[in-house]
Design an enzyme around this catalytic site. Structure first.
Site, short mmCIF file in Angstrom:
data_model
loop_
_atom_site.label_atom_id
_atom_site.label_comp_id
_atom_site.label_asym_id
_atom_site.label_seq_id
_atom_site.Cartn_x
_atom_site.Cartn_y
_atom_site.Cartn_z
N TYR B 285 1.27 1.19 6.67
CA TYR B 285 1.49 1.07 5.42
C TYR B 285 1.74 -0.08 5.06
CZ TYR B 285 3.44 3.23 1.23
OH TYR B 285 3.31 3.75 -0.48
N TYR B 335 -3.86 2.56 -3.84
CA TYR B 335 -2.17 2.84 -3.60
C TYR B 335 -2.11 4.73 -3.69
CZ TYR B 335 2.48 2.70 -3.96
OH TYR B 335 3.52 2.90 -3.93
#
Lengths: 399, 385
Positions: B285, B335
């Site tokens: 991430y 994102y």
């Protein structure tokens, strides 16, 4: 056209010396001191001009002949392009020596930069920076880098936003009550005495619900810090610093930090502003000074600094150009900073330079409070109104 | 319970954009339909739906628009992007427990054209009272506080953050689905990008995107008979650390760390039987570059403070020791709150990724960092008994 004019002016370089209208004289000095409320006796006794008056000697005046200086020419072209409103944003003045009564002053100036169009809180505009050198004969006596914003009023104007406020709960209200009382409180378990921050209803060590608090000494050490640039945070002007501070009492907390760029490990001390704890370098501070900004103060100082911009004396004009009321001019803010430092340290303090940056305008009926910290490189001064920092600056003094 | 009982049988996504021009609900439905088509399943087969608490699309609205019938499993996971792998874990648990047979995990957001997470927002959360009023009001600034301490403690430099960004953009440059397709950056461009919250620059912060991703989870056995090769879930874990806060866990003795990711790491290695050095590629991430370094350390790819050596000389780029985010990650692709990393992990297992990492070893995925988080290990069917 703005950029074209800027290019031409930059290429033209420094202007010829332009003489001030009057020599340095006692009546203007007295008027200036009176308007500023500066009772410092040094100037009259030694027949010296207050250093922060430097710009005054060569101001064009209300109906003086147009002068071909770069700031004036850039202002004209900005007006034509619709950027009709003006505020000064930065002034960095260096004084090589104080001027004596009777001296004839002249000024040369050059355009340093023109940057824009920029979106600002006031509206879309251009930052215009000039550099001026004042001379007595051939002797440079002072220099100034001066930046103004010419903007289209109201084009993007936003109200000053309120700071984001905490959610108060039964578990944290003691902390915020402490801030109101001028105390930095931290939680301590009523059974096992473990200190804890952020607080909560139950002790993670012993399970007790008996929660008490202690008052911290106010000292701390920077554990980490952030310089916030972007995006905007309501009620704050970037860049600003937020620090994570280790307290000797054994807890760690986050707070805004004001002062020169910190390092991890720096010693800091808490103070309270606008209902929040704020950290500053652990250095000597000046006694705060509060002044009520009356229309009389704004108008008399504007005239005493020979600044006849209508926004400093004509309320209707100020409102029409997007302001709330008439507001202090930058020459006065500079003068008040000087008054604060000399009035608080010692009347004879020799000022080597005043660098200021303006934030929120200081309007009529605002209350302006100055605070200062004595740092190795000078005295950091902040003047705040209810809307935030009006001025932040550094006053360099002779040792 | 995890024990390779379930697999990801389908993945689907919308295009990744800055302005989708349609509702988040529609994005969710588009991505889920694509994932079901990919798996060779029909909306009527779906009996479980899982998403993030932050997702604006209710399970029942999604089910209505899909034309799904009865649902037997509806749940959500909190803590923003930390939910990404945990929603899959929920699906695995439901499938393993026999509560549902086909569970769809989805996340749809107009994060760029709608509510932007990177802005300063007031928060009613009492925990936020210790940070937001003090001016520490954006995720970037909250990460920067940890990043500064990390630099101080381990002698790393902001260039080390920059190398993460350079790797991501290199990978995105050759991924046609990535927003930054064809737009690699250099370390000098990172150095020249403006400050957001020192020590973080613009190019340390992931982009903002509109889009949706969905994945279909079913039993490993059933997945074998579906349209695509299954990505078997060898491990699925969630983790929170002691003294945990959302983005502001500053009050632990060591703040330049992500112990919650350590909690995830301990579980996923134990569940899967793999060791870090066996991982073929990792989807870490990457909302902010410093946390990629901290994750490498917490997951055991290197020791504390040593990630800068691992990422030096292209160590996390294609062809490096551990290729990280070959799709470009959230810095380079989009994102979508970490869900696009799961989809990429499935493509890597299938062998169909734009930037395929060779081999058939396990693929690691992590979820949002700085918050309670989660992780997955995926592998091809038959990789382990």
């Amino acid at each position: 056209m703005i950029l074209e004019t800027a290019r031409r002016l930059r290429e033209a370089g420094e202007t010829a010396a332009r003489a001030g209208r009057d020599p340095v004289n006692l009546p203007m000095i007295r008027t200036w001191l009176e308007a500023m409320g500066d009772a410092n006796p040094v100037y009259e006794r030694e027949l010296l001009a207050p250093p922060a008056m430097i710009q005054v000697w060569t101001m064009r005046g209300l109906s003086g002949p147009p002068v071909p200086d770069p700031l004036h020419l850039m202002s004209e072209i900005s007006d034509e392009e619709g950027f009709v409103a003006v505020v000064a944003t930065d002034s960095r003045q260096t004084y090589h020596r104080y001027l004596r009564v009777g001296e004839e002053v002249s000024v040369r100036s050059r355009l340093d930069s023109v940057v824009g169009p920029k979106r600002t809180a006031l509206g879309e505009g251009w930052f215009i920076t000039t550099v001026s050198t004042w001379l007595v004969g051939d002797e440079p006596v002072a220099e100034m880098t001066f930046r103004i914003l010419r903007y289209r009023p109201g084009s993007l104007a936003t109200e000053v936003e309120e700071k984001l406020r905490p959610t108060i709960t039964p578990d944290n209200e003691f902390f915020w009550a402490g801030v109101t009382a001028g105390e930095l409180r931290f939680q301590r378990c009523g059974e096992c005495r473990m200190p804890r921050h952020p607080p909560g209803p139950a002790c993670p060590a012993c399970g007790s619900f008996k929660q008490e608090y202690d008052v911290a000494s106010g000292a701390g050490t920077i554990h980490s810090h952030v310089v916030h640039h972007h995006p905007p945070v309501p009620g704050r002007r970037a860049p600003f610093v937020v620090a994570l501070v280790d307290l000797p009492e054994g807890v760690r907390m986050v707070g805004e930090y004001r002062g020169p760029r910190p390092e991890i490990g720096d010693e800091v001390r808490v103070f309270f502003d606008d209902g929040l704890p704020v950290w500053r370098p652990d250095v000597p501070v000046l006694e705060p000074w509060t002044i009520e900004v009356t229309p009389t103060l704004i108008v008399s100082t504007a005239l005493a600094t020979r600044d006849f911009q209508n926004v400093h004396h004509d309320r209707d004009a100020a409102v029409r150009l997007g302001g709330r009321d008439i507001f202090l001019n930058i020459l006065t803010t500079t003068g008040l900073v000087q008054r604060y430092v000399t009035g608080t340290l010692a009347p004879g303090t020799r000022i080597r330079g005043i660098d200021i940056r303006l934030g929120t305008p200081c309007y009529a009926y605002d209350t302006l409070t100055f605070t200062g910290q004595v740092l190795p490189h000078g005295i950091e001064v902040v003047g705040r109104t209810g809307a935030g920092a009006h001025v932040t600056g550094l006053v360099r003094v002779a040792p | 319970m995890i024990n390779r009982t379930a697999a990801i049988a389908g993945i689907g996504a919308t295009e990744f954009s800055k302005d989708s021009g349609r509702s988040e609900l529609r994005l969710a439905v588009e991505a889920i339909r694509a994932a079901l088509d990919d798996a060779g399943l029909r909306p009527a087969d779906v009996d479980g739906l899982v998403t993030f608490t932050m997702d604006a699309n209710s399970e029942i609205a999604v089910a209505r628009e899909l034309g799904a019938g009865e649902l037997t499993f509806l749940t959500r996971i909190g803590y923003g992007g930390g939910a990404a792998c945990a929603v899959v874990q929920q699906a695995v648990l439901a499938v393993a427990a026999g509560i549902a047979r086909v569970v769809v995990c989805y996340r749809a957001l107009n994060e760029r054209s709608g509510r932007r997470f990177g802005q300063a927002h007031a928060s009613p959360d009492a925990d936020a009272a210790w940070h937001v009023p003090m001016g520490l009001a954006t995720p970037a600034a909250q990460v920067a506080m940890v990043a500064r301490r990390y630099l101080h403690e381990y002698g790393a430099s902001t260039d080390d953050f920059g190398r993460v960004s350079v790797a991501a953009r290199r990978h995105a440059a050759t991924n046609p689905h990535a927003w930054f397709h064809g737009r690699p950056i250099t370390l000098d461009e990172h150095r020249a990008s403006r400050w957001i919250a020192e020590p973080l620059r613009l190019l340390d912060c992931c982009q903002e995107s509109d889009g949706a991703v969905a994945v279909v989870v079913t039993s490993a056995q059933r997945a074998r008979d579906l349209a695509r090769p299954p990505a078997v879930i060898a491990a699925a874990a969630q983790g929170s650390g002691p003294g945990q806060f959302v983005m502001t866990s500053y009050y632990r003795p060591r703040m330049a760390a992500l112990p919650e990711m350590g909690v995830v790491g301990g579980q996923i290695w134990a569940q899967s039987g793999y060791r870090p050095e066996e991982v073929r590629t990792a989807m870490l991430y990457d909302h902010f570059t410093p946390y990629v370094l901290l994750q490498l350390e917490e997951l055991g790819f290197c020791g504390p403070g040593e990630a800068r050596h691992l990422i030096a000389d292209g160590g996390i780029e294609l062809g490096g020791r551990l290729p990280v985010n070959p799709h470009g990650g959230q810095l380079g692709e989009a994102y979508i709150h970490g869900m696009n990393g799961i989809a990429e992990a499935v493509r890597q297992v299938r062998g169909t990724a734009a930037n395929q990492v060779p081999g058939d070893g396990p693929v690691l995925v992590t979820a949002g960092t700085g918050v309670p988080t989660s992780g997955l290990i995926l592998e091809p069917a038959g990789a382990r008994p």
